[in-house]
Design an enzyme around this catalytic site. Structure first.
Site, PDB file in Angstrom:
ATOM      1  N   SER A 124       0.749  -1.208  -0.363  1.00  0.00           N
ATOM      2  CA  SER A 124       0.343  -0.463   0.448  1.00  0.00           C
ATOM      3  C   SER A 124       0.790   1.279   0.404  1.00  0.00           C
ATOM      4  O   SER A 124       1.950   1.390   0.557  1.00  0.00           O
ATOM      5  CB  SER A 124      -0.937  -0.222   1.703  1.00  0.00           C
ATOM      6  OG  SER A 124      -1.177  -1.321   1.206  1.00  0.00           O
ATOM      7  N   PRO A 126       0.506   6.087   0.126  1.00  0.00           N
ATOM      8  CA  PRO A 126      -0.499   6.951   0.160  1.00  0.00           C
ATOM      9  C   PRO A 126      -1.915   7.160  -1.208  1.00  0.00           C
ATOM     10  O   PRO A 126      -3.184   7.432  -0.828  1.00  0.00           O
ATOM     11  CB  PRO A 126       0.157   8.474   0.160  1.00  0.00           C
ATOM     12  CG  PRO A 126       1.346   7.303   0.789  1.00  0.00           C
ATOM     13  CD  PRO A 126       1.689   6.619   0.152  1.00  0.00           C
ATOM     14  N   THR A 156       2.110  -3.183   8.154  1.00  0.00           N
ATOM     15  CA  THR A 156       2.570  -4.133   9.438  1.00  0.00           C
ATOM     16  C   THR A 156       3.733  -4.540   9.812  1.00  0.00           C
ATOM     17  O   THR A 156       4.249  -5.049   9.279  1.00  0.00           O
ATOM     18  CB  THR A 156       1.482  -4.446   9.624  1.00  0.00           C
ATOM     19  OG1 THR A 156       0.082  -4.087   9.230  1.00  0.00           O
ATOM     20  CG2 THR A 156       0.948  -5.729  10.933  1.00  0.00           C
ATOM     21  N   ARG A 178       1.160  -3.452 -15.620  1.00  0.00           N
ATOM     22  CA  ARG A 178       2.039  -3.772 -16.013  1.00  0.00           C
ATOM     23  C   ARG A 178       3.348  -3.318 -15.828  1.00  0.00           C
ATOM     24  O   ARG A 178       3.222  -2.225 -15.102  1.00  0.00           O
ATOM     25  CB  ARG A 178       1.930  -4.120 -18.227  1.00  0.00           C
ATOM     26  CG  ARG A 178       0.894  -5.339 -18.447  1.00  0.00           C
ATOM     27  CD  ARG A 178       0.581  -5.079 -19.872  1.00  0.00           C
ATOM     28  NE  ARG A 178      -0.988  -5.119 -20.128  1.00  0.00           N
ATOM     29  CZ  ARG A 178      -1.273  -4.786 -21.283  1.00  0.00           C
ATOM     30  NH1 ARG A 178      -0.734  -4.277 -22.280  1.00  0.00           N
ATOM     31  NH2 ARG A 178      -2.773  -4.501 -21.886  1.00  0.00           N
ATOM     32  N   GLU A 239      -2.577 -14.503   1.450  1.00  0.00           N
ATOM     33  CA  GLU A 239      -3.123 -13.459   2.534  1.00  0.00           C
ATOM     34  C   GLU A 239      -4.246 -13.584   2.878  1.00  0.00           C
ATOM     35  O   GLU A 239      -4.509 -13.432   4.172  1.00  0.00           O
ATOM     36  CB  GLU A 239      -3.035 -12.199   1.687  1.00  0.00           C
ATOM     37  CG  GLU A 239      -3.206 -10.747   3.391  1.00  0.00           C
ATOM     38  CD  GLU A 239      -3.561  -9.481   3.304  1.00  0.00           C
ATOM     39  OE1 GLU A 239      -3.051  -8.619   1.656  1.00  0.00           O
ATOM     40  OE2 GLU A 239      -2.882  -8.506   3.788  1.00  0.00           O
ATOM     41  N   ARG A 240      -5.366 -13.502   2.405  1.00  0.00           N
ATOM     42  CA  ARG A 240      -6.721 -13.966   1.953  1.00  0.00           C
ATOM     43  C   ARG A 240      -6.904 -15.136   2.923  1.00  0.00           C
ATOM     44  O   ARG A 240      -7.940 -15.017   3.830  1.00  0.00           O
ATOM     45  CB  ARG A 240      -7.755 -13.605   1.340  1.00  0.00           C
ATOM     46  CG  ARG A 240      -8.051 -12.338   0.565  1.00  0.00           C
ATOM     47  CD  ARG A 240      -8.223 -11.487  -0.665  1.00  0.00           C
ATOM     48  NE  ARG A 240      -7.701 -10.071  -0.823  1.00  0.00           N
ATOM     49  CZ  ARG A 240      -7.627  -9.342  -1.763  1.00  0.00           C
ATOM     50  NH1 ARG A 240      -7.931 -10.294  -3.294  1.00  0.00           N
ATOM     51  NH2 ARG A 240      -6.927  -8.436  -1.123  1.00  0.00           N
TER      52      ARG A 240
HETATM   53  C1  LIG Z   1      -4.592  -2.814  10.306  1.00  0.00           C
HETATM   54  C2  LIG Z   1      -4.251  -2.960   8.782  1.00  0.00           C
HETATM   55  C3  LIG Z   1      -2.880  -3.386   8.406  1.00  0.00           C
HETATM   56  C4  LIG Z   1      -2.703  -3.220   7.138  1.00  0.00           C
HETATM   57  N1  LIG Z   1      -1.680  -3.526   6.512  1.00  0.00           N
HETATM   58  C5  LIG Z   1      -0.647  -3.348   5.805  1.00  0.00           C
HETATM   59  C6  LIG Z   1       0.370  -4.184   5.388  1.00  0.00           C
HETATM   60  O1  LIG Z   1       0.950  -4.346   6.259  1.00  0.00           O
HETATM   61  N2  LIG Z   1       0.406  -3.544   4.367  1.00  0.00           N
HETATM   62  C7  LIG Z   1       0.336  -3.342   3.006  1.00  0.00           C
HETATM   63  O2  LIG Z   1       0.590  -2.921   2.512  1.00  0.00           O
HETATM   64  N3  LIG Z   1      -1.467  -2.192   2.849  1.00  0.00           N
HETATM   65  C8  LIG Z   1      -1.243  -2.549   4.755  1.00  0.00           C
HETATM   66  N4  LIG Z   1      -2.597  -2.203   5.379  1.00  0.00           N
HETATM   67  C9  LIG Z   1      -3.398  -1.373   4.564  1.00  0.00           C
HETATM   68  C10 LIG Z   1      -4.606  -2.166   3.528  1.00  0.00           C
HETATM   69  O3  LIG Z   1      -4.042  -3.030   2.529  1.00  0.00           O
HETATM   70  C11 LIG Z   1      -5.322  -0.637   2.892  1.00  0.00           C
HETATM   71  O4  LIG Z   1      -5.725  -0.006   4.013  1.00  0.00           O
HETATM   72  C12 LIG Z   1      -6.802  -1.555   2.243  1.00  0.00           C
HETATM   73  O5  LIG Z   1      -6.865  -1.959   1.045  1.00  0.00           O
HETATM   74  C13 LIG Z   1      -6.905  -0.093   1.439  1.00  0.00           C
HETATM   75  O6  LIG Z   1      -6.779   0.723   1.341  1.00  0.00           O
HETATM   76  P1  LIG Z   1      -6.631   2.283   1.101  1.00  0.00           P
HETATM   77  O7  LIG Z   1      -6.720   2.600   2.866  1.00  0.00           O
HETATM   78  O8  LIG Z   1      -6.437   3.786   0.360  1.00  0.00           O
HETATM   79  O9  LIG Z   1      -8.497   2.669   1.094  1.00  0.00           O
HETATM   80  P2  LIG Z   1      -9.092   3.321  -0.291  1.00  0.00           P
HETATM   81  O10 LIG Z   1      -8.352   2.674  -1.055  1.00  0.00           O
HETATM   82  O11 LIG Z   1      -8.693   4.588  -0.116  1.00  0.00           O
HETATM   83  O12 LIG Z   1     -10.379   2.975  -0.061  1.00  0.00           O
HETATM   84  C14 LIG Z   1     -11.618   3.967   0.243  1.00  0.00           C
HETATM   85  C15 LIG Z   1     -12.872   3.741   0.173  1.00  0.00           C
HETATM   86  O13 LIG Z   1     -13.046   3.116  -0.656  1.00  0.00           O
HETATM   87  C16 LIG Z   1     -13.636   2.128  -1.178  1.00  0.00           C
HETATM   88  N5  LIG Z   1     -13.565   1.870  -2.857  1.00  0.00           N
HETATM   89  C17 LIG Z   1     -12.417   1.509  -2.882  1.00  0.00           C
HETATM   90  N6  LIG Z   1     -12.568   1.379  -4.142  1.00  0.00           N
HETATM   91  C18 LIG Z   1     -13.370   0.403  -4.502  1.00  0.00           C
HETATM   92  C19 LIG Z   1     -13.522  -0.250  -5.484  1.00  0.00           C
HETATM   93  N7  LIG Z   1     -13.494  -0.559  -6.802  1.00  0.00           N
HETATM   94  N8  LIG Z   1     -15.086  -0.305  -5.699  1.00  0.00           N
HETATM   95  C20 LIG Z   1     -15.794  -0.194  -4.110  1.00  0.00           C
HETATM   96  N9  LIG Z   1     -15.115  -0.523  -3.392  1.00  0.00           N
HETATM   97  C21 LIG Z   1     -14.570   0.947  -2.964  1.00  0.00           C
HETATM   98  C22 LIG Z   1     -13.258   1.394  -0.091  1.00  0.00           C
HETATM   99  O14 LIG Z   1     -13.551  -0.622  -0.021  1.00  0.00           O
HETATM  100  C23 LIG Z   1     -12.898   1.817   1.278  1.00  0.00           C
HETATM  101  O15 LIG Z   1     -14.023   2.290   1.959  1.00  0.00           O
HETATM  102  C24 LIG Z   1      -3.336  -2.534   6.062  1.00  0.00           C
HETATM  103  C25 LIG Z   1      -4.571  -1.637   6.854  1.00  0.00           C
HETATM  104  C26 LIG Z   1      -5.070  -2.077   7.447  1.00  0.00           C
HETATM  105  C27 LIG Z   1      -6.344  -1.255   8.414  1.00  0.00           C
END
Ligand SMILES: Cc1cc2nc3c(=O)[nH]c(=O)nc-3n(C[C@H](O)[C@H](O)[C@H](O)COP(=O)(O)OP(=O)(O)OC[C@H]3O[C@@H](n4cnc5c(N)ncnc54)[C@H](O)[C@@H]3O)c2cc1C
Length: 402
Positions: A124, A126, A156, A178, A239-240
């Site tokens: 992930s 910003p 994490t 890609r 992961e899932r």
């Molecule tokens: C406790 C925790 C641990 C984590 N650990 C890691 C880690 O170790 N490594 C890592 O890489 N990441 C990690 N993450 C990050 C996590 O993978 C992301 O927070 C997550 O993928 C969502 O991305 P975002 O926060 O940028 O939200 P966004 O992608 O900005 O989403 C914001 C909202 O929009 C919705 N949304 C976005 N796109 C769509 C779509 N196409 N259709 C419908 N709804 C949508 C989302 O469901 C959400 O409600 C962690 C997050 C948490 C909370």
């Protein structure tokens, strides 16, 4: 002896070992907690319960996913201090076994399952969470090394990690899916800066990680250069499955303050067990816990029989996320404000309640899991995506308004 009897005997032996060796819960944090986890991981390794379904030649036990699932089920009922290894064992180990070179497997797998090296996932950014393929971290080749520049977030455990699995863009002139490559990165390499982020539970579960001219050998590419999206999808499916199968921490397990058992005891103590709303909530929790467990057992049996779970781990992850939110909401209803403020006498409950809202986000949000289940499990039409054929450089410039 039949296979079933073997599994039963294996479970009994493991149960006895766990009863004798799992340490009492501790409130240790930071480095002290890491040292405690490392000491216990070594005990697990020496007892022959680490890397249960990992081939023997890499230090594992060479058993099947069925025995691995027995470990998950048994440890989910105990405060086993191994949560720091969830990412390494649940995602990094399987991806290196699946796509890594022989050299990578020989170098990294054994210390990973032994617990002497800790791993993180650097996906992930910003501006790239759900849409992780929009990532901007760059890797440019320079002789026999790549040079990494960029920023990751929500990583994490990064502050305690030795290695990370990183996604970076190696070719911005092709569409976003890609031109991405997966790397193994040394988290102690010059140019890596880890900044812990304070969460609302008061801890520093995750971090920002900055890469400034970090040099990574070509030999650290996992899979093929520019084919990192396929590798990322595979890792995310691991992961899932790992998340829905139950990690090893206190939270989200079948024991602990937010479990059916823990909450029933809390309701009894609070005198609210007689209320029909409480009973209904607890019943929903019980059904979800059992549904998830049964679903995981089925996937495990299929996996042992060579049937690929495909995207079905998303179903378990989705249910587990819903279970967590329900448990967190029920706790607040049963106990009131103390559910989140009683940090003195019930620190693990407070942390578990506050963190219950994290699971439906981490590892891909509930909305994303729903899309995956719809598209890849049920075969429903794909969500329209207008940017699939646009070169990333153009897409990124448009997003930044340049
Ligand atoms: C406790 C925790 C641990 C984590 N650990 C890691 C880690 O170790 N490594 C890592 O890489 N990441 C990690 N993450 C990050 C996590 O993978 C992301 O927070 C997550 O993928 C969502 O991305 P975002 O926060 O940028 O939200 P966004 O992608 O900005 O989403 C914001 C909202 O929009 C919705 N949304 C976005 N796109 C769509 C779509 N196409 N259709 C419908 N709804 C949508 C989302 O469901 C959400 O409600 C962690 C997050 C948490 C909370």
């Amino acid at each position: 002896m039949t296979e079933r009897h073997n599994a039963k005997a294996f479970r009994m032996r493991m149960r006895e070992w766990l009863a004798a060796n799992v340490p009492a819960p501790s409130t240790a944090t930071g480095d002290a907690a890491v040292q405690r986890s490392k000491a216990f991981a070594k005990l697990v390794f020496d007892a022959g319960y680490a890397g249960i379904d990992v081939p023997k030649k890499y230090g594992g036990q060479g058993l099947s996913p069925v025995e691995q699932q027995i470990w998950r089920e048994e440890t989910s009922q105990l405060p086993v201090p191994l949560a720091i290894y969830d990412i390494g064992l649940g995602m990094c180990c399987p991806i290196i076994l699946a796509l890594g070179t022989e050299e990578q497997r020989e170098r990294y797998i054994r210390p990973l399952i032994e617990g002497s090296e800790i791993w993180c996932q650097l996906f992930s950014e910003p501006a790239a969470g759900s849409d992780v393929a929009s990532l901007r971290t760059r890797a440019t080749i320079d002789g026999d090394t790549y040079v990494i520049n960029g920023q990751k977030v929500w990583t994490t455990g990064a502050q305690f990690c030795d290695f990370g699995i990183l996604l970076a863009r190696t070719n911005p002139d092709v569409p976003k899916h890609r031109g991405i490559t997966m790397f193994i990165v040394d988290m102690k390499a010059p140019g890596v800066t880890v900044r812990p982020l304070r969460d609302m539970a008061g801890g520093t579960h995750f971090n920002e990680v900055f890469f400034d001219d970090v040099r990574v050998p070509v030999g650290n590419v996992v899979g093929e250069a520019d084919k990192g999206w396929d590798a990322a999808r595979l890792l995310l499916s691991f992961e899932r499955l790992a998340v829905s199968g139950g990690g090893s921490g206190v939270e989200g397990a079948t024991s602990g303050p937010l479990s059916f058992r823990g909450l029933t005891a809390a309701a009894r103590q609070a005198g609210t067990l007689v209320h029909s709303a409480t009973q209904e909530g607890l019943l929903d929790l019980f059904l979800l816990e059992h549904g998830i467990n049964t679903f995981n057992q089925r996937l495990t049996r299929e996996s042992a029989a060579g049937i690929d779970p495909g995207a079905r781990g998303s179903i378990g992850k989705l249910l587990k996320g819903r279970r967590e939110v329900l448990a967190g909401t029920l706790t607040s209803r049963l106990i009131g404000p103390e559910a989140v403020f009683d940090t003195a006498s019930a620190p693990s409950r407070t942390t578990a309640t506050l963190r219950s809202f994290a699971l439906p986000i981490g590892g891909g949000t509930n909305e994303i899991q729903l899309s995956i289940v719809g598209e890849r499990v049920l075969g429903l039409p794909r969500e329209p995506q207008a940017d699939l054929e646009i070169p990333f450089r153009q897409l990124d410039a448009r997003r930044r308004g340049v």
